[in-house]
Design a protein around this motif. Structure first.
Motif, PDB file in Angstrom:
ATOM      1  N   TYR A  93       0.830  -1.204   0.000  1.00 37.85           N
ATOM      2  CA  TYR A  93       0.000   0.000   0.000  1.00 37.85           C
ATOM      3  C   TYR A  93       0.870   1.261   0.000  1.00 37.85           C
ATOM      4  CZ  TYR A  93      -3.573   3.365   1.379  1.00 37.85           C
ATOM      5  OH  TYR A  93      -4.408   4.458   1.434  1.00 37.85           O
ATOM      6  N   MET A  94       1.933   1.248   0.785  1.00 33.85           N
ATOM      7  CA  MET A  94       2.821   2.411   0.856  1.00 33.85           C
ATOM      8  C   MET A  94       3.476   2.685  -0.500  1.00 33.85           C
ATOM      9  SD  MET A  94       2.393   3.547   3.782  1.00 33.85           S
ATOM     10  CE  MET A  94       1.332   2.855   4.996  1.00 33.85           C
ATOM     11  N   LYS A  95       3.835   1.629  -1.227  1.00 35.77           N
ATOM     12  CA  LYS A  95       4.408   1.807  -2.571  1.00 35.77           C
ATOM     13  C   LYS A  95       3.408   2.517  -3.481  1.00 35.77           C
ATOM     14  CE  LYS A  95       7.437  -2.216  -2.512  1.00 35.77           C
ATOM     15  NZ  LYS A  95       7.603  -3.594  -2.989  1.00 35.77           N
ATOM     16  N   LYS A  96       2.142   2.112  -3.387  1.00 36.54           N
ATOM     17  CA  LYS A  96       1.096   2.749  -4.202  1.00 36.54           C
ATOM     18  C   LYS A  96       0.956   4.226  -3.838  1.00 36.54           C
ATOM     19  CE  LYS A  96      -1.659  -1.437  -4.449  1.00 36.54           C
ATOM     20  NZ  LYS A  96      -2.867  -2.079  -3.944  1.00 36.54           N
ATOM     21  N   LEU A  97       0.984   4.515  -2.542  1.00 38.53           N
ATOM     22  CA  LEU A  97       0.843   5.907  -2.104  1.00 38.53           C
ATOM     23  C   LEU A  97       2.035   6.756  -2.535  1.00 38.53           C
ATOM     24  CD1 LEU A  97      -0.779   5.918   1.445  1.00 38.53           C
ATOM     25  CD2 LEU A  97      -1.836   6.217  -0.778  1.00 38.53           C
ATOM     26  N   VAL A  98       3.234   6.206  -2.431  1.00 33.31           N
ATOM     27  CA  VAL A  98       4.423   6.954  -2.856  1.00 33.31           C
ATOM     28  C   VAL A  98       4.328   7.264  -4.347  1.00 33.31           C
ATOM     29  CG1 VAL A  98       6.921   6.794  -3.213  1.00 33.31           C
ATOM     30  CG2 VAL A  98       5.943   6.182  -0.999  1.00 33.31           C
ATOM     31  N   ALA A  99       3.880   6.299  -5.145  1.00 35.78           N
ATOM     32  CA  ALA A  99       3.721   6.530  -6.587  1.00 35.78           C
ATOM     33  C   ALA A  99       2.711   7.652  -6.847  1.00 35.78           C
ATOM     34  CB  ALA A  99       3.285   5.244  -7.281  1.00 35.78           C
ATOM     35  N   LYS A 100       1.592   7.635  -6.120  1.00 38.34           N
ATOM     36  CA  LYS A 100       0.577   8.697  -6.272  1.00 38.34           C
ATOM     37  C   LYS A 100       1.144  10.052  -5.839  1.00 38.34           C
ATOM     38  CE  LYS A 100      -3.591   6.584  -7.036  1.00 38.34           C
ATOM     39  NZ  LYS A 100      -4.395   6.869  -8.192  1.00 38.34           N
ATOM     40  N   LEU A 101       1.889  10.047  -4.733  1.00 40.63           N
ATOM     41  CA  LEU A 101       2.467  11.300  -4.231  1.00 40.63           C
ATOM     42  C   LEU A 101       3.494  11.872  -5.203  1.00 40.63           C
ATOM     43  CD1 LEU A 101       2.970  10.651  -0.409  1.00 40.63           C
ATOM     44  CD2 LEU A 101       1.437  12.295  -1.475  1.00 40.63           C
ATOM     45  N   GLU A 102       4.279  11.007  -5.813  1.00 44.33           N
ATOM     46  CA  GLU A 102       5.277  11.490  -6.772  1.00 44.33           C
ATOM     47  C   GLU A 102       4.607  12.196  -7.944  1.00 44.33           C
ATOM     48  OE1 GLU A 102       7.483   7.872  -7.414  1.00 44.33           O
ATOM     49  OE2 GLU A 102       8.916   8.359  -5.817  1.00 44.33           O
ATOM     50  N   GLU A 103       3.391  11.755  -8.294  1.00 41.64           N
ATOM     51  CA  GLU A 103       2.628  12.400  -9.372  1.00 41.64           C
ATOM     52  C   GLU A 103       2.006  13.716  -8.921  1.00 41.64           C
ATOM     53  OE1 GLU A 103      -0.537   9.906 -10.778  1.00 41.64           O
ATOM     54  OE2 GLU A 103       0.787   8.180 -11.010  1.00 41.64           O
ATOM     55  N   THR A 104       1.390  13.685  -7.741  1.00 42.17           N
ATOM     56  CA  THR A 104       0.547  14.808  -7.327  1.00 42.17           C
ATOM     57  C   THR A 104       1.193  15.785  -6.350  1.00 42.17           C
ATOM     58  OG1 THR A 104      -0.413  13.466  -5.558  1.00 42.17           O
ATOM     59  CG2 THR A 104      -1.571  13.473  -7.677  1.00 42.17           C
ATOM     60  N   ASP A 107       6.605  17.053  -3.039  1.00 45.87           N
ATOM     61  CA  ASP A 107       7.175  17.630  -1.818  1.00 45.87           C
ATOM     62  C   ASP A 107       6.756  16.865  -0.559  1.00 45.87           C
ATOM     63  OD1 ASP A 107       4.569  18.684  -2.500  1.00 45.87           O
ATOM     64  OD2 ASP A 107       4.782  20.038  -0.778  1.00 45.87           O
ATOM     65  N   GLN A 108       5.722  16.035  -0.663  1.00 46.62           N
ATOM     66  CA  GLN A 108       5.219  15.281   0.493  1.00 46.62           C
ATOM     67  C   GLN A 108       5.841  13.890   0.633  1.00 46.62           C
ATOM     68  OE1 GLN A 108       2.726  16.125   3.009  1.00 46.62           O
ATOM     69  NE2 GLN A 108       3.529  18.077   2.290  1.00 46.62           N
ATOM     70  N   VAL A 109       6.583  13.433  -0.369  1.00 50.04           N
ATOM     71  CA  VAL A 109       7.124  12.069  -0.354  1.00 50.04           C
ATOM     72  C   VAL A 109       8.041  11.840   0.846  1.00 50.04           C
ATOM     73  CG1 VAL A 109       8.544  10.387  -1.590  1.00 50.04           C
ATOM     74  CG2 VAL A 109       6.862  11.747  -2.837  1.00 50.04           C
ATOM     75  N   ASP A 110       8.981  12.745   1.083  1.00 49.20           N
ATOM     76  CA  ASP A 110       9.910  12.567   2.206  1.00 49.20           C
ATOM     77  C   ASP A 110       9.202  12.638   3.553  1.00 49.20           C
ATOM     78  OD1 ASP A 110      12.123  12.117   0.634  1.00 49.20           O
ATOM     79  OD2 ASP A 110      12.720  14.235   0.584  1.00 49.20           O
ATOM     80  N   VAL A 111       8.272  13.568   3.684  1.00 52.87           N
ATOM     81  CA  VAL A 111       7.486  13.695   4.928  1.00 52.87           C
ATOM     82  C   VAL A 111       6.747  12.383   5.188  1.00 52.87           C
ATOM     83  CG1 VAL A 111       5.509  14.867   6.002  1.00 52.87           C
ATOM     84  CG2 VAL A 111       7.176  16.181   4.689  1.00 52.87           C
ATOM     85  N   PHE A 112       6.124  11.878   4.133  1.00 51.96           N
ATOM     86  CA  PHE A 112       5.357  10.639   4.241  1.00 51.96           C
ATOM     87  C   PHE A 112       6.245   9.470   4.665  1.00 51.96           C
ATOM     88  CE2 PHE A 112       3.875   6.734   2.088  1.00 51.96           C
ATOM     89  CZ  PHE A 112       2.686   6.564   2.767  1.00 51.96           C
ATOM     90  N   LYS A 113       7.335   9.262   3.952  1.00 49.99           N
ATOM     91  CA  LYS A 113       8.212   8.115   4.246  1.00 49.99           C
ATOM     92  C   LYS A 113       8.785   8.191   5.660  1.00 49.99           C
ATOM     93  CE  LYS A 113       9.811   6.920  -0.398  1.00 49.99           C
ATOM     94  NZ  LYS A 113      10.974   6.902  -1.303  1.00 49.99           N
ATOM     95  N   THR A 114       9.289   9.341   6.029  1.00 53.06           N
ATOM     96  CA  THR A 114       9.918   9.503   7.343  1.00 53.06           C
ATOM     97  C   THR A 114       8.924   9.306   8.479  1.00 53.06           C
ATOM     98  OG1 THR A 114      11.445  11.097   6.377  1.00 53.06           O
ATOM     99  CG2 THR A 114      11.278  11.077   8.766  1.00 53.06           C
ATOM    100  N   ASN A 115       7.828  10.028   8.422  1.00 50.89           N
ATOM    101  CA  ASN A 115       6.867   9.991   9.527  1.00 50.89           C
ATOM    102  C   ASN A 115       6.051   8.708   9.570  1.00 50.89           C
ATOM    103  OD1 ASN A 115       7.868  12.490  10.104  1.00 50.89           O
ATOM    104  ND2 ASN A 115       6.036  13.613   9.523  1.00 50.89           N
ATOM    105  N   MET A 116       5.764   8.127   8.413  1.00 49.93           N
ATOM    106  CA  MET A 116       4.953   6.907   8.391  1.00 49.93           C
ATOM    107  C   MET A 116       5.665   5.758   9.095  1.00 49.93           C
ATOM    108  SD  MET A 116       2.109   5.601   7.776  1.00 49.93           S
ATOM    109  CE  MET A 116       1.241   6.634   6.668  1.00 49.93           C
ATOM    110  N   ASN A 117       6.951   5.625   8.875  1.00 48.78           N
ATOM    111  CA  ASN A 117       7.694   4.548   9.539  1.00 48.78           C
ATOM    112  C   ASN A 117       7.626   4.689  11.056  1.00 48.78           C
ATOM    113  OD1 ASN A 117       8.459   3.213   7.202  1.00 48.78           O
ATOM    114  ND2 ASN A 117      10.319   4.420   6.963  1.00 48.78           N
ATOM    115  N   LYS A 118       7.778   5.906  11.539  1.00 46.52           N
ATOM    116  CA  LYS A 118       7.740   6.157  12.982  1.00 46.52           C
ATOM    117  C   LYS A 118       6.348   5.850  13.553  1.00 46.52           C
ATOM    118  CE  LYS A 118       7.710  10.435  14.432  1.00 46.52           C
ATOM    119  NZ  LYS A 118       8.058  11.806  14.785  1.00 46.52           N
ATOM    120  N   VAL A 119       5.318   6.351  12.899  1.00 48.21           N
ATOM    121  CA  VAL A 119       3.945   6.164  13.378  1.00 48.21           C
ATOM    122  C   VAL A 119       3.540   4.691  13.331  1.00 48.21           C
ATOM    123  CG1 VAL A 119       1.532   6.648  12.811  1.00 48.21           C
ATOM    124  CG2 VAL A 119       3.178   8.497  12.836  1.00 48.21           C
TER     125      VAL A 119
END
Length: 172
Positions: A93-104, A107-119
């Motif tokens: 699911y995270m791979k799908k979201l990263v792909a969507k974020l890279e399109e749309t 700037d949110q990709v790094d925030v997403f990856k970093t914080n999602m792992n912690k949460v």
């Protein structure tokens, strides 16, 4: 009013009518409540049925559950018997979201990856206490929301968790 929909399936997940909290810029925690409803029973403030319209004692269908689940037609899923199966889903699911974020929103990709792992590390520590819900389509390729009961002011309260970056916000 804002409706939050799954960006993959288009399923309605929740609205802004509930108490919401954004955790680490990646997870919406939405506080619900347990409710019981009677189908066809409309309660109108100040309405007083007359004696002529006495209840005929018909069987009324009722439903109970978390208001967010009932209002947005979420479906409980039992697809994850253990933490390992959920982790496999999450990686995909995270791979799908990263792909969507890279399109749309690149700037949110790094925030997403970093914080999602912690949460998710914190949430996975409570895996056995979670319930999982899909949208109305029951498509596990989309978002699977989590529900956890927390003690809030001495009351066991359902808190639903949704991935912020997996949602599309619509205004009504």
């Amino acid at each position: 009013m804002r409706i939050y929909k799954d960006i993959i399936t288009g399923d309605e997940m929740f609205s802004d009518t509930y108490k919401m909290k954004l955790v680490d810029e990646v997870i919406y925690e939405v506080t619900g409540k347990l409710v019981t409803r009677t189908h066809g029973d409309v309660q109108i403030e100040g309405f007083n049925p007359s004696a002529e319209e006495a209840d005929e004692g018909t069987d009324a269908a009722t439903e109970s559950g978390v208001d967010i689940v009932l209002n947005h037609r979420l479906m409980e899923t039992y697809a994850f018997g253990d933490k390992k199966s959920y982790t496999l889903y999450l990686k995909d699911y995270m791979k799908k979201l990263v792909a969507k974020l890279e399109e749309t929103a690149p700037d949110q990709v790094d925030v997403f990856k970093t914080n999602m792992n912690k949460v998710m590390k914190d949430i996975l520590g409570r895996f056995k206490e979670l319930q999982f819900f899909t949208g109305e389509s029951m498509d596990c390729d989309g978002m699977v929301a989590m529900c956890e009961y927390r003690d809030i002011n001495g009351v066991s309260t359902p808190v639903m968790m949704f991935f912020k970056h997996g949602l599309l916000e619509e205004k009504f």
